[in-house]
Design a protein around this motif. Structure first.
Motif, PDB file in Angstrom:
ATOM      1  N   TYR A   1      -1.347   2.168 -12.986  1.00  0.00           N
ATOM      2  CA  TYR A   1      -2.662   2.550 -11.702  1.00  0.00           C
ATOM      3  C   TYR A   1      -2.527   3.409 -10.243  1.00  0.00           C
ATOM      4  O   TYR A   1      -3.434   4.340  -9.459  1.00  0.00           O
ATOM      5  N   GLY A   2      -1.158   3.617  -9.901  1.00  0.00           N
ATOM      6  CA  GLY A   2      -1.350   3.979  -8.826  1.00  0.00           C
ATOM      7  C   GLY A   2      -0.693   5.136  -8.722  1.00  0.00           C
ATOM      8  O   GLY A   2      -1.160   6.848  -8.084  1.00  0.00           O
TER       9      GLY A   2
ATOM     10  N   GLY B   1       0.507  -1.031  -0.023  1.00  0.00           N
ATOM     11  CA  GLY B   1      -0.261   0.083  -0.129  1.00  0.00           C
ATOM     12  C   GLY B   1       0.802   1.706  -0.042  1.00  0.00           C
ATOM     13  O   GLY B   1       0.565   2.585   0.586  1.00  0.00           O
ATOM     14  N   PHE B   2       1.865   1.782  -0.454  1.00  0.00           N
ATOM     15  CA  PHE B   2       2.871   2.790  -0.607  1.00  0.00           C
ATOM     16  C   PHE B   2       1.806   2.955  -1.792  1.00  0.00           C
ATOM     17  O   PHE B   2       1.390   3.364  -2.547  1.00  0.00           O
ATOM     18  N   PRO B   3       1.883   4.877  -1.136  1.00  0.00           N
ATOM     19  CA  PRO B   3       1.618   5.397  -2.169  1.00  0.00           C
ATOM     20  C   PRO B   3       2.134   5.537  -3.693  1.00  0.00           C
ATOM     21  O   PRO B   3       3.658   5.226  -3.725  1.00  0.00           O
ATOM     22  N   LEU B   4       1.687   6.024  -4.868  1.00  0.00           N
ATOM     23  CA  LEU B   4       1.887   5.851  -6.134  1.00  0.00           C
ATOM     24  C   LEU B   4       2.178   4.414  -6.624  1.00  0.00           C
ATOM     25  O   LEU B   4       2.789   4.479  -7.578  1.00  0.00           O
TER      26      LEU B   4
ATOM     27  N   ILE C   1      -1.880   9.115   3.232  1.00  0.00           N
ATOM     28  CA  ILE C   1      -0.529   9.198   2.538  1.00  0.00           C
ATOM     29  C   ILE C   1       0.392   8.882   4.096  1.00  0.00           C
ATOM     30  O   ILE C   1       1.161   8.019   4.224  1.00  0.00           O
ATOM     31  N   THR C   2       0.079   9.993   5.402  1.00  0.00           N
ATOM     32  CA  THR C   2       0.764   9.743   6.319  1.00  0.00           C
ATOM     33  C   THR C   2       0.739   8.362   7.067  1.00  0.00           C
ATOM     34  O   THR C   2       1.621   7.814   7.674  1.00  0.00           O
TER      35      THR C   2
ATOM     36  N   PHE D   1      -2.183   1.111  -3.253  1.00  0.00           N
ATOM     37  CA  PHE D   1      -2.424   2.375  -1.920  1.00  0.00           C
ATOM     38  C   PHE D   1      -3.916   2.558  -2.264  1.00  0.00           C
ATOM     39  O   PHE D   1      -4.550   2.270  -1.634  1.00  0.00           O
ATOM     40  N   ILE D   2      -4.332   2.669  -3.788  1.00  0.00           N
ATOM     41  CA  ILE D   2      -5.682   3.169  -4.256  1.00  0.00           C
ATOM     42  C   ILE D   2      -6.663   1.922  -3.909  1.00  0.00           C
ATOM     43  O   ILE D   2      -7.837   2.933  -3.371  1.00  0.00           O
ATOM     44  N   SER D   3      -6.737   0.839  -3.567  1.00  0.00           N
ATOM     45  CA  SER D   3      -7.558   0.366  -3.605  1.00  0.00           C
ATOM     46  C   SER D   3      -7.578  -0.240  -2.096  1.00  0.00           C
ATOM     47  O   SER D   3      -9.028  -0.414  -1.282  1.00  0.00           O
ATOM     48  N   LYS D   4      -6.592  -0.152  -1.424  1.00  0.00           N
ATOM     49  CA  LYS D   4      -6.614  -0.759   0.346  1.00  0.00           C
ATOM     50  C   LYS D   4      -7.576   0.610   0.692  1.00  0.00           C
ATOM     51  O   LYS D   4      -8.353   0.292   1.641  1.00  0.00           O
TER      52      LYS D   4
END
Lengths: 68, 572
Positions: free
Chosen positions: B431-432, B351-354, B456-457, B358-361
Motif C-alpha cells: 500500500y505504500g 511515515g517513511f515514503p514507500l 516527501i522532503t 506515509f500515505i495516510s499520515k
C-alpha cells in the motif's frame, strides 16, 4: 555506524533540504531553509530530556509498588 | 432466514468461534481461517445500502447496514483477523482460539450494526471476549490486569448503554446516525462510552495495563480491534465535534511521551496505540471529507503496522520469555528475520515514503492544515517525531542492537508466525507503493496524491534528524525494571481500602450475624428442651420430663388443641 554510512546520511539529508526549496507548500516559519531538519532535531532532543525528567521524577516506580 | 444470518459478517465469525470445539484439534488453527475469509467474501459481495431488518420486543432493529465507511472498516478488520489467525495457527488452546474468533466477529458486528441495540450487544461481547484473551495468559499479573480491564470496559459499556437509552427515549429511533454537535446528556454519555474504548486520555489507563499482559497472539488482535472499532464509531456518530481535535492532540503527545519513558516493549507499543488513535480522533474531530478519509486510512494502516509490531514483539516474547528491555539487547544476530520484519513496521509507522504510514499520515496532517487547525498540525508533527523516536529507534535499539544484557536461550519460532508477519509487512509495503489500492475503498472520493516533493522532503528531513538526535543521545536510554505510573494510580492505590470496606468488613459482618443467629437458635433449643423447668420454677425439684403425672399432659394437650382450633376457625 561507519564513515560511508554517515556520508550517505548527510548526502541524503542535503538532497532533501535542497529538494524542499524546489517543492511548494507551507508558509510562515516553514519557509526557513532546513526548517524541518531543525524541527526534528530540536524536538527530538527536547522529547528525550522531557521524557527523562518526567520519568525520573513522577512516573518510574518499583515493580512492587502496587502490592499491598 | 439462514441467508439473513449469513449476511451479518460478524455472526459468521462468532459462529466459527462456537463451532470450533467440534473441529479436530490439530486442524483448528487452519480451519479457523475459513471464517474471516468467508466474512471478507460476504463484505465484498454485499451491495451498498444493504440492510437486514429485525424486530425484537417492539424495537425496529438493523443488525446489519452496509455503507462505505462500515465496508472499509469491515474489510480492515477481516484482513486483520486473517493475518492474526495465520500468526496464531500454532496455538493449541481451544479457549484462546474460540475467544479470538468471537472477538473478531463481535468487532465486525459493531462495525456493521445499523442500530444502537445490536451495536451494544456486540460491544459487550467484544469486552468479554477480549478479557478472555488477557486471562488465558494465566499469570497472576494477567489475572488482575484482566479483571481491571473487564471492570473498566463494563463501566464504559454502562455509559454507552445509558446514553443509548436516553437517545431512544428522546428520539424514538435506534438507528446509528451522525449526531450534530450538541452536548445533550444522551450524546455526551454515548461519547464517553465510545471514548473509553478509544482510550481517549484520561480514560485510557486500561490499555497499557492489559495489553502487555495479554497472550502472545491475543495482543495482536486486541491492538487491532477494540480501539479501531471505537474510532469507526467516532467517525460515524461524532464527525466534526471540535472537542475531539484537542483530546486527539493530547492523546497523541501523551502516548508518545509514555512510549519514550516505558521499559517494556509491549507497553511501549500499547502507549503508542494511544498516540496513533489520537491522530484518528483529530481526524474525526475535524470532520471534513479529507479528514475522515485520512482517519479511516490511518486506522487501516495502523491495524497493519501496529499488528506487525505486536507480532514481532510477541515473537521476541515467545523466543526469549521476556519483554522487559532490562533483559533484552544484542539479539539482532540471533533473530534477524524478526528484527527486519519489525523494522518494516517501524518505518511504516514513522511515515517513511514507500511504506503505508506515509500515505495516510500526510492526508491527516494535510487535512488539519487545510481546516486551519495549525496548532494541531504542529502537535501532530511533534507526535510524529516522538513516534519515530520511541517505536522506530528506541525499541529496536534496546531490543536488538544495544549490548546484550542477559544470556538467553532462544526458542524456535513456529513458521506460521513468520508467515503472519510477512503477510502484514508485504501489505505495508504494497500500500505504500500503490496508494490508490487503498484510496479506492475510502468512504469519500479521493483525488489526493501523497507523493508530493514537499511532503516527501518534509518527512525525510524530520526523520533523518530525529535519527541523528537519537544517535547522539542513545546512551541516555537505559533498561530498568519499573512500573510506569499512570492515571490508573487513582483506582489501583486505594484498592486495598475498598477491598477492606466492601469485601473484608462486609463478610466479617455477615459472619458475625450468622454466629449470632446460630447462638440464638442454640440457646432457644436448650431452653425448649424441658419446658417444665420454666413452667414450674418454684420447687427445687429436679424436673424430668417423664416424672410428671398424666394430668399435666392432658392440660397441655387441651391448650394446644384449643390453640389449633382458634387458628383454623376463629382467626381467618
Amino acid at each position: 555506524m561507519n564513515k560511508t554510512r554517515w556520508i550517505l546520511f548527510w548526502a541524503l539529508l542535503l538532497a532533501m533540504v535542497v529538494l524542499e526549496l524546489v517543492g511548494s507548500g507551507g508558509g510562515g516559519w516553514t519557509l526557513i531553509p532546513a526548517f524541518y531538519s531543525l524541527f526534528g532535531f530540536v524536538l527530538c532532543v527536547g522529547l528525550i530530556y522531557l521524557a527523562k525528567f518526567i520519568g525520573k521524577n513522577f512516573i518510574d516506580r518499583d515493580l512492587n509498588y502496587y502490592d499491598n | 432466514m439462514i441467508i439473513d444470518f449469513l449476511a451479518i459478517p460478524g455472526l459468521i465469525l462468532i459462529a466459527g468461534g462456537l463451532i470450533l470445539p467440534a473441529l479436530p484439534e490439530r486442524l483448528r488453527g487452519w480451519l479457523s481461517l475459513i471464517f474471516p475469509a468467508g466474512a471478507l467474501a460476504v463484505i465484498f459481495a454485499l451491495p451498498e445500502g444493504y440492510t437486514v431488518h429485525a424486530v425484537l420486543a417492539g424495537m425496529d432493529l438493523q443488525p446489519m447496514a452496509m455503507n462505505k465507511l462500515s465496508r472499509f472498516f469491515g474489510i480492515s478488520f477481516a484482513i486483520a483477523a486473517v493475518i492474526g489467525l495465520v500468526y496464531a495457527i500454532h496455538v493449541r488452546d481451544l479457549i484462546k482460539q474460540s475467544a479470538t474468533l468471537v472477538y473478531a466477529g463481535s468487532t465486525i458486528g459493531v462495525t456493521f450494526a445499523g442500530d444502537f441495540f445490536s451495536l451494544f450487544a456486540f460491544w459487550e461481547i467484544m469486552a468479554v471476549s477480549s478479557t478472555v484473551l488477557v486471562w488465558t495468559n494465566r499469570t497472576s499479573q494477567a489475572d488482575k490486569a484482566g479483571m481491571r480491564y473487564l471492570i473498566y470496559h463494563i463501566f464504559g459499556g454502562g455509559l454507552l448503554f445509558a446514553g443509548i437509552l436516553l437517545h431512544y427515549a428522546e428520539t424514538g429511533s435506534l438507528l446509528v446516525v451522525s449526531f450534530s454537535q450538541v452536548y445533550t446528556p444522551a450524546s455526551v454519555l454515548i461519547l464517553l462510552g465510545v471514548a473509553v474504548n478509544a482510550a481517549v486520555v484520561p480514560l485510557h489507563a486500561w490499555l497499557p495495563d492489559a495489553y502487555p499482559n495479554a497472550t502472545v497472539t491475543g495482543a495482536v488482535f486486541m491492538s487491532a480491534f477494540t480501539t479501531k472499532a471505537a474510532v469507526y464509531l467516532l467517525l460515524r456518530v461524532f464527525p466534526g465535534w471540535e472537542i475531539l481535535v484537542w483530546f486527539g492532540c493530547a492523546m497523541a503527545v501523551y502516548g508518545v511521551l509514555y512510549a519514550i519513558i516505558c521499559k517494556d516493549i509491549r507497553e511501549i507499543l500499547s502507549y503508542h496505540i494511544i498516540s496513533q488513535v489520537g491522530f484518528m480522533v483529530v481526524g474525526a474531530g475535524i470532520g471534513t471529507e479529507l479528514a475522515i478519509n485520512g482517519a479511516a486510512a490511518h486506522a487501516f494502516n495502523n491495524i497493519l503496522y501496529k499488528g506487525l509490531m505486536f507480532m514481532a514483539t510477541g515473537a521476541v516474547l515467545y523466543k526469549t520469555g521476556t519483554t522487559k528491555v532490562a533483559y533484552l539487547g544484542g539479539l539482532a544476530a540471533r533473530m534477524p528475520l524478526v528484527m527486519v520484519l519489525y523494522m518494516v513496521g517501524g518505518l511504516s509507522i514513522s511515515g517513511f515514503p514507500l511504506f503505508n504510514g506515509f500515505i495516510s499520515k500526510s492526508i491527516l496532517v494535510g487535512a488539519t492544515g487545510y481546516a486551519h487547525y495549525h496548532v494541531a498540525a504542529y502537535i501532530l508533527l511533534l507526535a510524529s517525531v516522538g513516534t519515530f523516536l520511541s517505536v522506530g529507534l528506541k525499541l529496536p535499539f534496546m531490543t536488538w542492537f544495544d549490548k546484550e544484557h542477559s544470556l538467553m536461550v532462544l526458542k524456535k519460532l513456529p513458521v506460521n508466525m513468520y508467515a503472519g508477519m510477512a503477510l502484514a509487512a508485504f501489505l505495508c509495503v504494497f500500500y505504500g507503493v500503490v496508494p490508490p489500492a487503498l484510496y479506492a475503498y475510502l468512504p469519500y472520493p479521493v483525488d489526493y496524491n501523497p507523493f508530493t516533493v514537499y511532503d516527501i522532503t518534509k518527512t525525510m528531513q524530520i526523520n533523518l534528524m530525529t535519527f541523528a538526535a537519537f544517535w547522539v543521545f542513545c546512551h541516555k536510554f537505559h533498561g530498568e525494571l519499573i512500573i510506569a505510573l499512570d492515571l490508573d494510580w487513582f483506582y489501583r492505590k486505594p484498592s486495598w481500602f475498598f477491598r477492606k470496606v466492601f469485601v473484608t468488613y462486609v463478610s466479617l459482618a455477615f459472619g458475625m450475624v450468622e454466629k449470632l443467629a446460630y447462638s440464638a437458635v442454640g440457646g432457644l433449643r436448650r431452653a425448649s428442651r424441658n419446658p417444665m423447668k420454666w413452667l414450674n420454677p418454684i420447687t427445687g425439684y429436679r424436673h424430668k420430663a417423664w416424672s410428671y403425672s398424666p394430668s399435666y399432659g392432658v392440660v397441655l394437650g387441651l391448650i394446644l388443641v384449643l390453640y389449633v382450633i382458634m387458628e383454623l376457625f376463629v382467626i381467618s
